[in-house]
Design an enzyme around this catalytic site. Structure first.
Site, PDB file in Angstrom:
ATOM      1  N   GLU A   1      54.567 108.781  89.150  1.00  0.00           N
ATOM      2  CA  GLU A   1      54.282 107.484  89.628  1.00  0.00           C
ATOM      3  C   GLU A   1      55.247 106.637  89.362  1.00  0.00           C
ATOM      4  O   GLU A   1      56.307 106.700  88.488  1.00  0.00           O
ATOM      5  CB  GLU A   1      52.992 107.242  88.853  1.00  0.00           C
ATOM      6  CG  GLU A   1      51.613 107.979  89.432  1.00  0.00           C
ATOM      7  CD  GLU A   1      50.631 107.912  88.770  1.00  0.00           C
ATOM      8  OE1 GLU A   1      49.399 107.697  89.171  1.00  0.00           O
ATOM      9  OE2 GLU A   1      50.592 107.871  87.501  1.00  0.00           O
TER      10      GLU A   1
ATOM     11  N   CYS B   1      58.575 100.248  86.804  1.00  0.00           N
ATOM     12  CA  CYS B   1      58.371 101.012  85.775  1.00  0.00           C
ATOM     13  C   CYS B   1      58.778 102.576  86.354  1.00  0.00           C
ATOM     14  O   CYS B   1      58.146 102.941  87.427  1.00  0.00           O
ATOM     15  CB  CYS B   1      56.957 101.068  85.202  1.00  0.00           C
ATOM     16  SG  CYS B   1      56.669 102.323  83.920  1.00  0.00           S
TER      17      CYS B   1
ATOM     18  N   CYS C   1      56.048 115.869  80.181  1.00  0.00           N
ATOM     19  CA  CYS C   1      56.943 115.599  78.966  1.00  0.00           C
ATOM     20  C   CYS C   1      56.426 116.595  77.966  1.00  0.00           C
ATOM     21  O   CYS C   1      55.305 117.150  78.169  1.00  0.00           O
ATOM     22  CB  CYS C   1      56.355 114.363  78.489  1.00  0.00           C
ATOM     23  SG  CYS C   1      57.595 113.716  77.096  1.00  0.00           S
TER      24      CYS C   1
ATOM     25  N   CYS D   1      52.709 113.720  72.473  1.00  0.00           N
ATOM     26  CA  CYS D   1      52.173 112.525  71.711  1.00  0.00           C
ATOM     27  C   CYS D   1      50.768 113.050  71.998  1.00  0.00           C
ATOM     28  O   CYS D   1      50.211 112.978  73.318  1.00  0.00           O
ATOM     29  CB  CYS D   1      52.632 111.244  72.316  1.00  0.00           C
ATOM     30  SG  CYS D   1      54.419 111.158  71.752  1.00  0.00           S
TER      31      CYS D   1
ATOM     32  N   CYS E   1      48.631 110.454  74.897  1.00  0.00           N
ATOM     33  CA  CYS E   1      49.514 110.417  76.196  1.00  0.00           C
ATOM     34  C   CYS E   1      48.934 111.244  77.017  1.00  0.00           C
ATOM     35  O   CYS E   1      49.108 112.541  77.000  1.00  0.00           O
ATOM     36  CB  CYS E   1      51.047 110.259  75.955  1.00  0.00           C
ATOM     37  SG  CYS E   1      52.012 110.223  77.360  1.00  0.00           S
TER      38      CYS E   1
ATOM     39  N   CYS F   1      51.505 100.220  82.972  1.00  0.00           N
ATOM     40  CA  CYS F   1      52.758 100.806  82.736  1.00  0.00           C
ATOM     41  C   CYS F   1      52.935 101.726  81.739  1.00  0.00           C
ATOM     42  O   CYS F   1      52.227 101.357  80.437  1.00  0.00           O
ATOM     43  CB  CYS F   1      53.927  99.901  82.712  1.00  0.00           C
ATOM     44  SG  CYS F   1      55.562 100.178  82.974  1.00  0.00           S
TER      45      CYS F   1
END
Ligand code: SAH
Ligand code: SF4
Length: 367
Positions: free
Chosen positions: A91, A104, A111, A115, A118, A344
């Site tokens: 995105e 952004c 990833c 975390c 997230c 964002c």
């Protein structure tokens, strides 16, 4: 396979054309057409010799990732969902403000840094984006926005995207070479000509890569702190176990010697009952004592089964005031584009996890 010219910075394009017997000024011409005029069709590149146009048509393409979905929210925020192959989506969000337009941008599909708060981190990691896929997000946004009059003024902006933040999906410094090449294209006057101060890399704290970025392409830096002590940060930002806070703070100080701005932005996601107590704010003040910085407090953006909750407005206010009373500049991220879920740094996309982590977690939870 034709060569995608969006994968090249000017040096790369000059070399590629050089191998085909073309002079450097031809590369500059093509580069202007691609990045400044937003033209993908070589037939339209009218000042390029016909012979070369034909050669390009045979051997090259200008191809950004395909747009699966584009949407405008009531406040003018835009979101694109790009198809990056086999069930994967990334995105990109554009946030218009009076004096700037911020894009952004995503750097990876998923990833690997896990975390806990997230949604990208929870989905696992698939792959790094190519240079063409990173710069392609800006190429699509800049050139599609350029065709539209501003919603309030009716003017057509020459360069609607004035700022880029690498705060979409992924950890930009874990895809170092491709991100640095894409940043170079953003800054290049022959392409987008963005100011170094208006291009921000956000990192969860990959210390050695922060030092490399300082040497290769020092742009503005945002560091995702989220906790004021190692015990808590180890839990919610696991990369902290490898690069603990003392090392991270030292890396921030080193970066400032090269940075285009004289401060680091510390991002701090407020998680109710986890890191949003007054004591955390006081510890934070101690932690950043030697690092010129600004704080960006981000209310947690909930997603299904996250296990976290949004902070209470009162907790955010108290936290902010403690930092401000100590002399810090604090911004609180406004929620924009709520109706399209486009705040964002909170972009979900779709990740076909290749790390096997999602499966492992499901097995662990089932055991
Ligand atoms: N990987 C980089 C950049 C992408 S995330 C980084 O971590 O800095 C951009 C920002 O959004 C980071 O500060 C990240 O911690 C934050 N973020 C991630 N998930 C969030 C959520 N659910 N709510 C609010 N902010 C979030
Ligand atoms: Fe990765 Fe950033 Fe999400 Fe952490 S917050 S998992 S580093 S995208």
């Amino acid at each position: 396979m034709p060569q995608n010219l969006l994968d090249f910075d000017l040096v790369g394009l000059t070399a590629w054309l050089g191998e085909r017997g073309e002079k450097p000024f031809r590369a500059r011409q093509a580069y202007h057409w691609i990045h400044q005029a937003g033209v993908a069709d070589f037939a339209q590149m009218t000042d390029i010799a016909k012979g070369l146009r034909g050669k390009l048509q045979n051997e090259a393409i200008v191809q950004a990732p395909a747009v699966n979905y584009a949407h405008v929210s009531a406040d003018g925020t835009r979101k694109w969902l790009f198809d990056v192959g086999v069930g994967n989506g990334i995105e990109t969000v554009f946030i218009p403000e009076d004096d700037r337009g911020t894009l952004c941008v995503s750097s990876q599909v998923g990833c690997a840094l896990e975390c806990t708060f997230c949604s990208t981190g929870r989905q696992g990691f698939n792959r790094n984006l190519t240079v063409a896929e990173i710069i392609g997000q800006l190429w699509v946004a800049q050139h599609s926005l350029k065709r539209e009059p501003n919603r309030t003024t009716g003017e057509i902006a020459d360069r609607p995207v004035s700022n880029v933040v690498m705060m979409g999906m992924g950890e930009p410094l874990a895809n170092f070479e491709n991100v640095v090449t894409a940043l170079g294209i953003m800054l290049d006057d022959h392409a987008y000509g963005l100011s170094r101060r208006r291009v921000t890399v956000s990192t969860s704290g990959l210390v050695p890569a922060m030092d490399r970025l300082a040497g290769r392409c020092p742009v503005a830096l945002a560091v995702s702190l989220h906790a004021p002590n190692d015990a808590l940060r180890d839990q919610i930002v696991p990369i902290n176990r490898k690069y603990p806070l003392a090392e991270l703070m030292a890396a921030c100080r080193r970066y400032l010697a090269h940075a285009p701005r004289d401060f680091i932005t510390f991002e701090y996601v407020m998680l109710a009952g986890v890191n949003d107590a007054p004591e955390h704010a006081r510890q934070l003040i101690e932690l950043v004592r030697d690092v010129p910085c600004k704080f960006n407090l981000i209310p947690f953006n909930p997603f299904p089964d996250s296990g976290y909750e949004k902070p209470r407005a009162e907790a955010m206010r108290v936290f902010r005031e403690i930092l401000q009373d100590a002399g810090h500049v604090v911004t609180t991220r406004k929620t924009r584009g709520d109706d399209i879920d486009a705040a964002c740094g909170q972009l979900a996309g779709r990740v076909a996890d290749k790390s096997g982590r999602v499966m492992k977690r499901i097995q662990k939870e089932a055991a």
